[in-house]
Design a protein around this motif. Structure first.
Motif, PDB file in Angstrom:
ATOM      1  N   LEU A   1      17.585   4.565   8.930  1.00 54.88           N
ATOM      2  CA  LEU A   1      17.398   5.582   7.895  1.00 54.88           C
ATOM      3  C   LEU A   1      16.728   4.995   6.656  1.00 54.88           C
ATOM      4  O   LEU A   1      15.877   5.645   6.031  1.00 54.88           O
ATOM      5  CB  LEU A   1      18.749   6.198   7.520  1.00 54.88           C
ATOM      6  N   LEU A   2      17.108   3.781   6.294  1.00 54.46           N
ATOM      7  CA  LEU A   2      16.505   3.129   5.129  1.00 54.46           C
ATOM      8  C   LEU A   2      15.016   2.875   5.350  1.00 54.46           C
ATOM      9  O   LEU A   2      14.187   3.107   4.453  1.00 54.46           O
ATOM     10  CB  LEU A   2      17.231   1.819   4.830  1.00 54.46           C
ATOM     11  N   LEU A   3      14.667   2.403   6.532  1.00 55.47           N
ATOM     12  CA  LEU A   3      13.257   2.167   6.843  1.00 55.47           C
ATOM     13  C   LEU A   3      12.452   3.467   6.799  1.00 55.47           C
ATOM     14  O   LEU A   3      11.305   3.490   6.319  1.00 55.47           O
ATOM     15  CB  LEU A   3      13.125   1.510   8.224  1.00 55.47           C
ATOM     16  N   PHE A   4      13.049   4.547   7.258  1.00 62.34           N
ATOM     17  CA  PHE A   4      12.382   5.852   7.200  1.00 62.34           C
ATOM     18  C   PHE A   4      12.171   6.273   5.737  1.00 62.34           C
ATOM     19  O   PHE A   4      11.094   6.765   5.372  1.00 62.34           O
ATOM     20  CB  PHE A   4      13.223   6.901   7.936  1.00 62.34           C
ATOM     21  N   TYR A   5      13.179   6.056   4.903  1.00 63.46           N
ATOM     22  CA  TYR A   5      13.068   6.407   3.484  1.00 63.46           C
ATOM     23  C   TYR A   5      11.955   5.611   2.810  1.00 63.46           C
ATOM     24  O   TYR A   5      11.142   6.171   2.053  1.00 63.46           O
ATOM     25  CB  TYR A   5      14.400   6.139   2.779  1.00 63.46           C
ATOM     26  N   ILE A   6      11.914   4.299   3.077  1.00 63.33           N
ATOM     27  CA  ILE A   6      10.890   3.458   2.455  1.00 63.33           C
ATOM     28  C   ILE A   6       9.493   3.882   2.898  1.00 63.33           C
ATOM     29  O   ILE A   6       8.552   3.923   2.094  1.00 63.33           O
ATOM     30  CB  ILE A   6      11.147   1.970   2.791  1.00 63.33           C
ATOM     31  N   ALA A   7       9.344   4.218   4.166  1.00 65.83           N
ATOM     32  CA  ALA A   7       8.029   4.606   4.691  1.00 65.83           C
ATOM     33  C   ALA A   7       7.566   5.956   4.146  1.00 65.83           C
ATOM     34  O   ALA A   7       6.366   6.151   3.913  1.00 65.83           O
ATOM     35  CB  ALA A   7       8.075   4.654   6.217  1.00 65.83           C
ATOM     36  N   ARG A   8       8.503   6.875   3.909  1.00 69.86           N
ATOM     37  CA  ARG A   8       8.115   8.248   3.550  1.00 69.86           C
ATOM     38  C   ARG A   8       8.372   8.632   2.090  1.00 69.86           C
ATOM     39  O   ARG A   8       7.658   9.482   1.550  1.00 69.86           O
ATOM     40  CB  ARG A   8       8.866   9.232   4.448  1.00 69.86           C
ATOM     41  N   LYS A   9       9.384   8.021   1.461  1.00 67.90           N
ATOM     42  CA  LYS A   9       9.825   8.520   0.157  1.00 67.90           C
ATOM     43  C   LYS A   9       9.656   7.534  -1.001  1.00 67.90           C
ATOM     44  O   LYS A   9       9.485   7.949  -2.148  1.00 67.90           O
ATOM     45  CB  LYS A   9      11.307   8.928   0.233  1.00 67.90           C
ATOM     46  N   GLU A  10       9.748   6.231  -0.740  1.00 69.63           N
ATOM     47  CA  GLU A  10       9.745   5.235  -1.814  1.00 69.63           C
ATOM     48  C   GLU A  10       8.393   5.202  -2.516  1.00 69.63           C
ATOM     49  O   GLU A  10       7.360   5.072  -1.873  1.00 69.63           O
ATOM     50  CB  GLU A  10      10.093   3.862  -1.234  1.00 69.63           C
ATOM     51  N   ARG A  11       8.405   5.283  -3.869  1.00 72.11           N
ATOM     52  CA  ARG A  11       7.151   5.377  -4.620  1.00 72.11           C
ATOM     53  C   ARG A  11       6.969   4.276  -5.665  1.00 72.11           C
ATOM     54  O   ARG A  11       5.843   3.972  -6.048  1.00 72.11           O
ATOM     55  CB  ARG A  11       7.076   6.741  -5.319  1.00 72.11           C
ATOM     56  N   HIS A  12       8.038   3.668  -6.144  1.00 72.53           N
ATOM     57  CA  HIS A  12       7.921   2.678  -7.218  1.00 72.53           C
ATOM     58  C   HIS A  12       7.117   1.446  -6.800  1.00 72.53           C
ATOM     59  O   HIS A  12       6.311   0.932  -7.566  1.00 72.53           O
ATOM     60  CB  HIS A  12       9.314   2.233  -7.693  1.00 72.53           C
ATOM     61  N   LEU A  13       7.359   0.959  -5.587  1.00 71.71           N
ATOM     62  CA  LEU A  13       6.703  -0.260  -5.129  1.00 71.71           C
ATOM     63  C   LEU A  13       5.682  -0.028  -4.020  1.00 71.71           C
ATOM     64  O   LEU A  13       4.747  -0.808  -3.866  1.00 71.71           O
ATOM     65  CB  LEU A  13       7.754  -1.267  -4.618  1.00 71.71           C
ATOM     66  N   GLY A  14       5.873   1.037  -3.233  1.00 73.42           N
ATOM     67  CA  GLY A  14       4.991   1.264  -2.094  1.00 73.42           C
ATOM     68  C   GLY A  14       5.153   0.191  -1.033  1.00 73.42           C
ATOM     69  O   GLY A  14       4.167  -0.356  -0.515  1.00 73.42           O
ATOM     70  N   LEU A  15       6.410  -0.149  -0.724  1.00 72.17           N
ATOM     71  CA  LEU A  15       6.693  -1.192   0.265  1.00 72.17           C
ATOM     72  C   LEU A  15       6.167  -0.821   1.640  1.00 72.17           C
ATOM     73  O   LEU A  15       6.293   0.321   2.076  1.00 72.17           O
ATOM     74  CB  LEU A  15       8.207  -1.434   0.359  1.00 72.17           C
ATOM     75  N   ARG A  16       5.588  -1.804   2.323  1.00 77.04           N
ATOM     76  CA  ARG A  16       5.101  -1.631   3.684  1.00 77.04           C
ATOM     77  C   ARG A  16       5.490  -2.847   4.528  1.00 77.04           C
ATOM     78  O   ARG A  16       5.740  -3.936   4.000  1.00 77.04           O
ATOM     79  CB  ARG A  16       3.575  -1.447   3.699  1.00 77.04           C
ATOM     80  N   PHE A  17       5.517  -2.649   5.837  1.00 72.82           N
ATOM     81  CA  PHE A  17       5.915  -3.721   6.756  1.00 72.82           C
ATOM     82  C   PHE A  17       5.053  -4.967   6.552  1.00 72.82           C
ATOM     83  O   PHE A  17       5.541  -6.103   6.593  1.00 72.82           O
ATOM     84  CB  PHE A  17       5.791  -3.217   8.204  1.00 72.82           C
ATOM     85  N   ALA A  18       3.761  -4.773   6.296  1.00 71.70           N
ATOM     86  CA  ALA A  18       2.829  -5.892   6.133  1.00 71.70           C
ATOM     87  C   ALA A  18       3.172  -6.747   4.916  1.00 71.70           C
ATOM     88  O   ALA A  18       2.814  -7.946   4.873  1.00 71.70           O
ATOM     89  CB  ALA A  18       1.399  -5.360   6.009  1.00 71.70           C
ATOM     90  N   ASP A  19       3.879  -6.185   3.917  1.00 72.39           N
ATOM     91  CA  ASP A  19       4.228  -6.952   2.716  1.00 72.39           C
ATOM     92  C   ASP A  19       5.117  -8.144   3.039  1.00 72.39           C
ATOM     93  O   ASP A  19       5.140  -9.131   2.288  1.00 72.39           O
ATOM     94  CB  ASP A  19       4.949  -6.055   1.700  1.00 72.39           C
ATOM     95  N   TYR A  20       5.832  -8.063   4.146  1.00 72.52           N
ATOM     96  CA  TYR A  20       6.790  -9.114   4.482  1.00 72.52           C
ATOM     97  C   TYR A  20       6.165 -10.254   5.289  1.00 72.52           C
ATOM     98  O   TYR A  20       6.865 -11.145   5.763  1.00 72.52           O
ATOM     99  CB  TYR A  20       8.009  -8.494   5.173  1.00 72.52           C
ATOM    100  N   PHE A  21       4.830 -10.215   5.399  1.00 74.10           N
ATOM    101  CA  PHE A  21       4.093 -11.339   5.980  1.00 74.10           C
ATOM    102  C   PHE A  21       3.348 -12.107   4.894  1.00 74.10           C
ATOM    103  O   PHE A  21       2.623 -13.049   5.177  1.00 74.10           O
ATOM    104  CB  PHE A  21       3.095 -10.842   7.045  1.00 74.10           C
ATOM    105  N   HIS A  22       3.533 -11.677   3.635  1.00 74.60           N
ATOM    106  CA  HIS A  22       2.863 -12.327   2.502  1.00 74.60           C
ATOM    107  C   HIS A  22       3.903 -13.027   1.632  1.00 74.60           C
ATOM    108  O   HIS A  22       5.024 -12.546   1.478  1.00 74.60           O
ATOM    109  CB  HIS A  22       2.102 -11.301   1.662  1.00 74.60           C
ATOM    110  N   THR A  23       3.518 -14.141   1.066  1.00 70.73           N
ATOM    111  CA  THR A  23       4.414 -14.872   0.187  1.00 70.73           C
ATOM    112  C   THR A  23       3.582 -15.561  -0.888  1.00 70.73           C
ATOM    113  O   THR A  23       2.370 -15.388  -0.956  1.00 70.73           O
ATOM    114  CB  THR A  23       5.263 -15.884   0.979  1.00 70.73           C
ATOM    115  N   ASP A  24       4.228 -16.339  -1.735  1.00 70.14           N
ATOM    116  CA  ASP A  24       3.539 -17.015  -2.832  1.00 70.14           C
ATOM    117  C   ASP A  24       4.310 -18.294  -3.145  1.00 70.14           C
ATOM    118  O   ASP A  24       5.520 -18.246  -3.376  1.00 70.14           O
ATOM    119  CB  ASP A  24       3.482 -16.088  -4.051  1.00 70.14           C
ATOM    120  N   VAL A  25       3.612 -19.409  -3.161  1.00 69.04           N
ATOM    121  CA  VAL A  25       4.276 -20.701  -3.362  1.00 69.04           C
ATOM    122  C   VAL A  25       4.938 -20.776  -4.727  1.00 69.04           C
ATOM    123  O   VAL A  25       6.091 -21.212  -4.855  1.00 69.04           O
ATOM    124  CB  VAL A  25       3.261 -21.856  -3.189  1.00 69.04           C
TER     125      VAL A  25
END
Length: 450
Positions: free
Chosen positions: A207-231
């Motif tokens: 349910l949380l993943l569905f909410y993030i994909a359809r409703k979350e607007r502040h950050l626009g989180l996507r699955f691809a974001d979790y393949f990126h990082t920063d040293v």
């Protein structure tokens, strides 16, 4: 004191949602306890022992998530979304490593881990049976907690309440069906309770993943974001995380050691403590909600760079925390008798549970001030080492040694031991007041070029 109505609106709207979310989340454990308490005391004590492992794990995840909130809220206060996503990715990778490690540990040494909390073989057998299923929840729980912490750093908290309500409903329905074998289902006892928890954890993540994909607007989180990082951000995150995580681990281990001390005193003590602590945690949700709210509001204010606003927030919140403590104490006192009547306990166990709760009515006033002041204001403002040092000294150098001596050397009653185990919630109010009002704790943790 702040006179701006917008501040009070933000504080109370967020704190009420977070309190309700914590209450509903903990109601899952309360439902387990009530249903298992009616099923058998060994089953109740066995699940209580396993829940100590879960508690330590949960404290670790809370630490990982709190570090996201502390650092992420400062970036969000500056209007920067990209760093928040990268911080969330770093935290999730680390949480998954912890989840896999714990799964392997409880799979290889289940009997030894449960036996650390009680010597009773019947209780150990019930605990191992429960653990065999509930270990499968660890991975799902880790992902959910980090994603919710990421949303909380932006002030998004209502989805957490909705998920908690869903989880409670699913868990209660499955527990009722499988613990006792209703509606033609097999009577599975503790394994039925574990299955209910597993289904609830999996469904709430979906349910949380569905909410993030359809409703979350502040950050626009996507699955691809979790393949990126920063040293650079990874270095900053772990600098914040280390003292926070150490504090969470120390706190989690403290609760485990407390229950181990009580568990080795008598079977009645461990059952009574399970009942009392579950009820106490429900009311403690007020302080937890206030702490989480303070961390977000203070973090955003520090990120915005207005030091006078930060100080005004801190002074006002301390008064609110004291008021929350008085309300919490009165609430615990009033609900203890009706809820205890739902349990089928032996007379000695019932007496101990009621006495423990009366003690906790006093303890919760101090806790409701010092915890949100230390964790919400001071740590949320950027000083993450202070709370770790304070907890180490108060818990591991004073509370636990004193409690051990009283329990096993002096042979004091469980009532005396409970007082000793909770004394830190009173005396930590003094350093909390001094640090918050006279110390330096508001620190910018963000990078200029992120």
């Amino acid at each position: 004191m702040i006179k701006d109505k917008k501040f009070y609106g933000s504080f109370f709207s967020m704190v009420v949602v977070l309190i309700l979310q914590n209450v509903v989340t903990l109601s899952v454990n309360l439902a387990d306890n009530i249903m298992l308490g009616a099923y058998s005391e060994p089953a109740l004590a066995g699940v209580a022992a396993v829940n100590q492992i879960q508690f330590v794990y949960q404290q670790i995840l809370i630490g990982i998530g709190d570090a996201v909130v502390i650092l992420g809220s400062q970036y969000f206060g500056r209007g920067e979304k990209g760093p928040v996503k990268k911080i969330s990715s770093i935290a999730l990778h680390f949480a998954l490593v912890i989840a896999i490690g714990l799964f392997l540990a409880v799979s290889i040494w289940p009997d030894a881990l449960v036996a650390a909390f009680t010597p009773d073989q019947e209780i150990i057998a019930q605990g191992v049976s429960y653990l065999a299923v509930v270990r499968c929840t660890y991975l799902f729980f880790a992902v959910t907690q980090i994603l919710l912490a990421t949303l909380r750093s932006t002030g998004t908290v209502r989805i957490a309440l909705g998920l908690s309500v869903w989880s409670l409903a699913v868990n209660c329905c499955i527990n009722y069906t499988l613990i006792y074998g209703h509606f033609g289902a097999p009577q599975l006892g503790v394994q039925g309770a574990a299955i209910g928890t597993l289904v609830a954890r999996v469904s709430e993540l979906l349910l949380l993943l569905f909410y993030i994909a359809r409703k979350e607007r502040h950050l626009g989180l996507r699955f691809a974001d979790y393949f990126h990082t920063d040293v650079g951000l990874r270095r900053d995150y772990f600098k914040v995380l280390l003292p926070v995580l150490m504090g969470s681990i120390l706190w989690g281990m403290n609760n485990a050691v407390q229950n181990a001390i009580l568990g080795h005193m008598s079977a009645s003590a461990i059952a009574a403590n399970s009942v009392a602590s579950t009820m106490f945690l429900l009311v403690k949700s007020m302080a937890v909600g206030a702490s989480s709210t303070a961390a977000v509001l203070i973090g955003k204010a520090v990120g915005e760079g207005n030091q006078e606003t930060v100080r005004q927030y801190a002074r006002t919140m301390q008064v609110l925390f004291l008021a929350i403590g008085v309300v919490s104490s009165a609430t615990l006192f009033l609900i203890r008798t009706p809820i205890l009547s739902l349990y089928k306990l032996e007379p000695e166990t019932m007496y101990l549970a009621d006495t423990f709760l009366l003690i906790l009515c006093v303890i919760i006033i101090g806790m409701s001030y010092q915890m949100p002041t230390n964790l919400g204001i001071v740590r949320g403002g950027g000083d993450t080492r202070y709370v770790m040092i304070l907890d180490f000294i108060s818990i591991w150098c004073i509370v636990l040694p004193l409690s051990y001596v009283m329990a096993f050397v002096v042979k004091a009653s469980p009532v005396v031991v409970i007082w000793c185990l909770n004394l830190d919630q009173i005396f930590k109010c003094v350093p909390a007041f001094l640090k918050c009002n006279f110390g330096h704790w508001a620190r910018k943790l963000t990078r200029e070029n992120s």
